[in-house]
Every structure is written in C-alpha cells, then in structure tokens.
Scaffold this motif. Structure first.
Motif, mmCIF file in Angstrom:
data_model
loop_
_atom_site.group_PDB
_atom_site.id
_atom_site.type_symbol
_atom_site.label_atom_id
_atom_site.label_comp_id
_atom_site.label_asym_id
_atom_site.label_seq_id
_atom_site.Cartn_x
_atom_site.Cartn_y
_atom_site.Cartn_z
ATOM 1 N N ARG A 123 0.923 19.289 -4.346
ATOM 2 C CA ARG A 123 0.485 18.589 -3.145
ATOM 3 C C ARG A 123 1.373 17.385 -2.861
ATOM 4 N NH1 ARG A 123 -2.194 20.330 0.960
ATOM 5 N NH2 ARG A 123 -3.545 21.439 -0.524
ATOM 6 N N HIS A 124 1.896 17.306 -1.640
ATOM 7 C CA HIS A 124 2.754 16.201 -1.212
ATOM 8 C C HIS A 124 2.097 15.411 -0.074
ATOM 9 C CE1 HIS A 124 5.741 18.409 -3.478
ATOM 10 N NE2 HIS A 124 6.682 17.507 -3.215
ATOM 11 N N ILE A 125 2.372 14.114 -0.049
ATOM 12 C CA ILE A 125 1.952 13.245 1.047
ATOM 13 C C ILE A 125 3.011 13.314 2.146
ATOM 14 C CG2 ILE A 125 1.435 10.871 1.727
ATOM 15 C CD1 ILE A 125 -0.654 12.032 -0.114
ATOM 16 N N THR A 126 2.568 13.341 3.410
ATOM 17 C CA THR A 126 3.535 13.318 4.507
ATOM 18 C C THR A 126 3.662 11.895 5.053
ATOM 19 O OG1 THR A 126 1.936 13.676 6.306
ATOM 20 C CG2 THR A 126 2.763 15.631 5.142
ATOM 21 N N PRO A 127 4.750 11.607 5.765
ATOM 22 C CA PRO A 127 4.894 10.274 6.376
ATOM 23 C C PRO A 127 3.751 9.926 7.318
ATOM 24 C CG PRO A 127 6.983 11.450 6.405
ATOM 25 C CD PRO A 127 5.955 12.434 5.951
ATOM 26 N N MET A 128 3.057 10.939 7.871
ATOM 27 C CA MET A 128 1.935 10.694 8.777
ATOM 28 C C MET A 128 0.835 9.904 8.075
ATOM 29 S SD MET A 128 0.774 11.155 11.860
ATOM 30 C CE MET A 128 1.622 12.575 12.574
ATOM 31 N N LEU A 129 0.536 10.250 6.841
ATOM 32 C CA LEU A 129 -0.489 9.538 6.085
ATOM 33 C C LEU A 129 -0.037 8.107 5.784
ATOM 34 C CD1 LEU A 129 -3.175 9.439 4.630
ATOM 35 C CD2 LEU A 129 -2.077 10.434 2.610
ATOM 36 N N LEU A 130 1.234 7.938 5.471
ATOM 37 C CA LEU A 130 1.754 6.596 5.192
ATOM 38 C C LEU A 130 1.627 5.697 6.421
ATOM 39 C CD1 LEU A 130 4.978 7.374 3.105
ATOM 40 C CD2 LEU A 130 2.670 6.841 2.288
ATOM 41 N N VAL B 14 0.831 -1.205 0.000
ATOM 42 C CA VAL B 14 0.000 0.000 0.000
ATOM 43 C C VAL B 14 0.865 1.254 0.000
ATOM 44 C CG1 VAL B 14 -1.684 1.332 1.317
ATOM 45 C CG2 VAL B 14 -1.944 -1.143 1.125
ATOM 46 N N VAL B 15 1.907 1.244 0.823
ATOM 47 C CA VAL B 15 2.806 2.399 0.893
ATOM 48 C C VAL B 15 3.507 2.606 -0.443
ATOM 49 C CG1 VAL B 15 4.905 3.293 1.979
ATOM 50 C CG2 VAL B 15 3.145 2.227 3.391
ATOM 51 N N ARG B 16 3.975 1.525 -1.043
ATOM 52 C CA ARG B 16 4.652 1.641 -2.349
ATOM 53 C C ARG B 16 3.701 2.170 -3.416
ATOM 54 N NH1 ARG B 16 6.958 -3.526 -1.109
ATOM 55 N NH2 ARG B 16 5.562 -4.483 -2.644
ATOM 56 N N LEU B 17 2.419 1.743 -3.352
ATOM 57 C CA LEU B 17 1.430 2.202 -4.328
ATOM 58 C C LEU B 17 1.201 3.709 -4.203
ATOM 59 C CD1 LEU B 17 -0.611 1.406 -6.537
ATOM 60 C CD2 LEU B 17 -2.308 1.089 -4.706
ATOM 61 N N VAL B 18 1.088 4.188 -2.974
ATOM 62 C CA VAL B 18 0.884 5.625 -2.753
ATOM 63 C C VAL B 18 2.084 6.411 -3.262
ATOM 64 C CG1 VAL B 18 0.656 7.408 -0.974
ATOM 65 C CG2 VAL B 18 -0.676 5.302 -0.799
ATOM 66 N N LYS B 19 3.284 5.907 -3.007
ATOM 67 C CA LYS B 19 4.504 6.607 -3.432
ATOM 68 C C LYS B 19 4.625 6.685 -4.948
ATOM 69 C CE LYS B 19 7.459 5.758 0.593
ATOM 70 N NZ LYS B 19 8.693 5.097 1.099
ATOM 71 N N ARG B 20 3.981 5.758 -5.651
ATOM 72 C CA ARG B 20 4.043 5.781 -7.117
ATOM 73 C C ARG B 20 3.264 6.948 -7.696
ATOM 74 N NH1 ARG B 20 2.498 0.310 -9.981
ATOM 75 N NH2 ARG B 20 2.762 1.744 -11.744
ATOM 76 N N PHE B 21 2.210 7.380 -7.006
ATOM 77 C CA PHE B 21 1.319 8.403 -7.560
ATOM 78 C C PHE B 21 1.505 9.778 -6.925
ATOM 79 C CE2 PHE B 21 -0.808 4.375 -8.481
ATOM 80 C CZ PHE B 21 -1.125 4.541 -9.831
ATOM 81 N N TRP B 22 2.059 9.831 -5.714
ATOM 82 C CA TRP B 22 2.230 11.117 -5.053
ATOM 83 C C TRP B 22 3.638 11.249 -4.477
ATOM 84 C CZ3 TRP B 22 -2.459 8.469 -4.275
ATOM 85 C CH2 TRP B 22 -3.596 9.136 -4.747
ATOM 86 N N PRO B 23 4.201 12.445 -4.548
ATOM 87 C CA PRO B 23 5.496 12.666 -3.893
ATOM 88 C C PRO B 23 5.309 12.668 -2.369
ATOM 89 C CG PRO B 23 4.641 14.727 -4.769
ATOM 90 C CD PRO B 23 3.706 13.644 -5.251
ATOM 91 N N VAL B 24 6.313 12.181 -1.666
ATOM 92 C CA VAL B 24 6.241 12.073 -0.204
ATOM 93 C C VAL B 24 7.332 12.947 0.403
ATOM 94 C CG1 VAL B 24 6.359 10.515 1.774
ATOM 95 C CG2 VAL B 24 5.358 9.728 -0.383
ATOM 96 N N THR B 25 6.962 13.744 1.393
ATOM 97 C CA THR B 25 7.952 14.586 2.059
ATOM 98 C C THR B 25 8.865 13.720 2.928
ATOM 99 O OG1 THR B 25 6.529 14.979 3.986
ATOM 100 C CG2 THR B 25 6.355 16.511 2.137
#
Length: 340
Positions: free
Chosen positions: A199-206, A172-183
């Motif tokens: 818009r960036h994803i933070t580690p909190m969401l991961l 799931v984490v790898r899938l999210v990282k494929r579509f959104w940049p992560v801080t």
C-alpha cells in the motif's frame, strides 16, 4: 440570540445539503465516465454569486428575527471571515502549486479542506464560548493575540516568508513519509494505491493533510477575531460557515488575481488590529474602566471600508505596475532598434 436546538440542527443540516448538492453538480461523483473536470472562471463566478446570495439572505433572516444588533453582528462577522478567507486562498494557491495538483482535482482537494475547516472551527467555537463564559478576562488575551497577529501578517509579507515556505516538507507530511511509501505521481483522486502488493500513499493524501494543518492554524486566528465582534455562538458559527462554503469557488475566481492583490496583507492586518483593540476596550469596560466602546455598526463600516480600499488600491497599483513594465520594455526595444 436564544436559538433552540432544532434551529441549530436545521442550520447544520441545510449546510450539509448545500455541500452535497454542490458535490453532485460540480464534481459528478455519480458519473464515472465524465469524471472530474477543470473548474472554469465563469462557472466559479456563478457559484460564488450563489453562495454570497445565500449568506446575504440568511443575514437578512437573522436581522428580521433576531433584531438589528444580531443582524449587524452577523454581517460584520461574515465580512471579517470572508476577508480572512482570502488569506487562506493565498496559502492554498501556494500549497496546490507546491504539490503540483492537477487542475481537474483541485476543487476536490479544496472541498475536503473546507469540510475540515468547518469541523475544526466548530470545535474552536465551542471551546471559545466556554472559555469566555468562564473567564471574561480572556478578551485581553484574545485582543493582544489579534494585535500581534496583525503585526505578524505585515512582517511576514514584508519579509516574503510566506512565499519561501516549502509546504511539501511540513512536519505532518514528513511524519507520513517516514511510515508509508509515497507515489511520485497522482493516481486520479485516490488517496492510496496498491503497487507490487504494498500500500502506497499518493500526493493527494499529503495535500489534504497539509490543508488540514493550515486550516487548524487559520482557525486559531479567525475564531478570536469574530468573538471580538459577537459572543453569540450561533452567529459566530453561521458567519464562519457561510464565509467558508463558497471558498473553493472564490479560489478559482481569484486565482488569476492572486498576484495583483499586493495590499491584501495590509488590509487584513488592519482588521486584526482594529478588532484586537475593540476586544481590549470591551474587556476594560466590563471591568469597570470608563473607556469608549466600539459599536457593531462602526465595526461593520470600518471592516468593509478597509477591504474596499485594500482591493481598489491593489488593483490600481497592479495597473500602474503593468504600464511601467510596458514603458520600460518599449524603451528597451527602441534602444535596441537604434543600436541595430
């Protein structure tokens, strides 16, 4: 138990109210200046006592209004789910460490994880009750699954596989990282932030996504276990809910003991195997085979006994290991002094 719809609504509403009060007192969402604070051991202890007290009072109410059998089923289910939640805590401990979640945000992450777990287990309870009503032979399947789960818990513990998992690289984490940049760093408790117009994803969401996946896995294990003790959907739900409500306080209370509970996996494994055997015997009995059934009183005694022996044995071993380490260090120091 014949539980009316209004009692279901009142129970769920009461649990939501408890979570809101917990959030208001502990997380201070109304006080932006104070902000999130680290959760202390003393504070966790008081909240853990509070939640366990509520669970016990509720169980006494079930016993009084529903009868001794319903009360015993509730307490057996609560103790079982509370015991299995300790296994959740070990994984949460590893997950929060893997994502380097700041201590002052850990209780917020755990609260979201508990809400996700409650929703998922509610869905599984509804599905499980429907399956049992339509096909009683499912007890054979549940029983075999629990026995295998008990074996798998010990196997993974012996191999140390749980400690080797990289929670930062789950599908799931790898899938999210494929579509959104992560801080790289946390931005408070924000799930997303806007950087350079994007818009960036933070580690909190991961972390929250990872906890959601873990909750799903644990729901698959725990719901068959409690259905092996009672088929009453109300008791199944409330025992699960009260076991989960104080989970984040229990996490901070036991965080310093995680490495000392070395036999906990063996205890959980025995409980799973015991309930699995109980389910298979019940299924055989329902199909006309003359086999002894395990009563709820014996089940409650066995489950409490296993956890008591497991915890005491783990703490005794931890003390013995500390004394051995101290003895070895003292001997090494004496040898160094003699050679110098």
């Amino acid at each position: 138990m014949n539980v009316p719809l209004w009692l279901w609504a009142a129970t769920i509403g009461g649990m939501i109210a408890i979570l809101v009060i917990d959030l208001a007192i502990v997380d201070h969402p109304w006080n932006k200046k104070k902000g999130p604070q680290e959760f202390g051991v003393k504070q966790a202890a008081w909240w853990a006592v509070f939640y366990i007290g509520i669970a016990i009072l509720f169980g006494i109410g079930v016993w009084y209004y529903g009868g001794a059998t319903a009360g015993a089923e509730y307490f057996a289910g609560f103790v079982t789910e509370k015991s299995l939640s300790v296994d959740n805590l070990f994984v949460f401990y590893l997950l929060l460490g893997a994502f380097s979640v700041p201590k002052k945000y850990q209780h917020e992450v755990l609260l979201v994880g508990i809400v996700i777990a409650l929703v998922m287990r509610g869905v599984f309870i509804v599905l499980g009750a429907q399956v049992i009503n339509a096909w009683s032979e499912v007890f054979y399947l549940f029983g075999a699954f629990l026995i295998y789960t008990g074996y798998k818990i010990v196997r993974d513990h012996v191999k140390g596989e749980e400690e080797e998992k990289d929670f930062t690289q789950t599908p799931v984490v790898r899938l999210v990282k494929r579509f959104w940049p992560v801080t790289k760093d946390y931005h408070g408790s924000s799930l997303t932030v806007k950087i350079d117009g994007r818009r960036h994803i933070t580690p909190m969401l991961l972390v929250i996504l990872a906890i959601g996946v873990i909750d799903l896995v644990f729901a698959v294990d725990s719901i068959p276990a409690i259905f092996g003790l009672t088929q009453d959907a109300y008791i199944v739900f409330t025992a699960n809910a009260f076991a989960l409500l104080g989970l984040r306080q229990l996490y901070f209370l036991l965080a310093g003991l995680m490495d000392r509970l070395s036999y906990i996996s063996w205890g959980l494994s025995l409980i799973m195997v015991f309930i699995g055997v109980k389910m298979i015997l019940h299924a055989l009995h329902e199909n006309g085979v003359h086999v002894p059934e395990i009563g709820i009183g014996l089940s409650l005694t066995v489950i409490i006994g296993i956890m008591a022996v497991t915890i005491v044995g783990s703490l005794v071993k931890s003390r013995a290991d500390k004394r051995e380490v101290a003895r070895v260090e003292a001997g090494a120091k004496e040898r160094n002094d003699e050679t110098s």
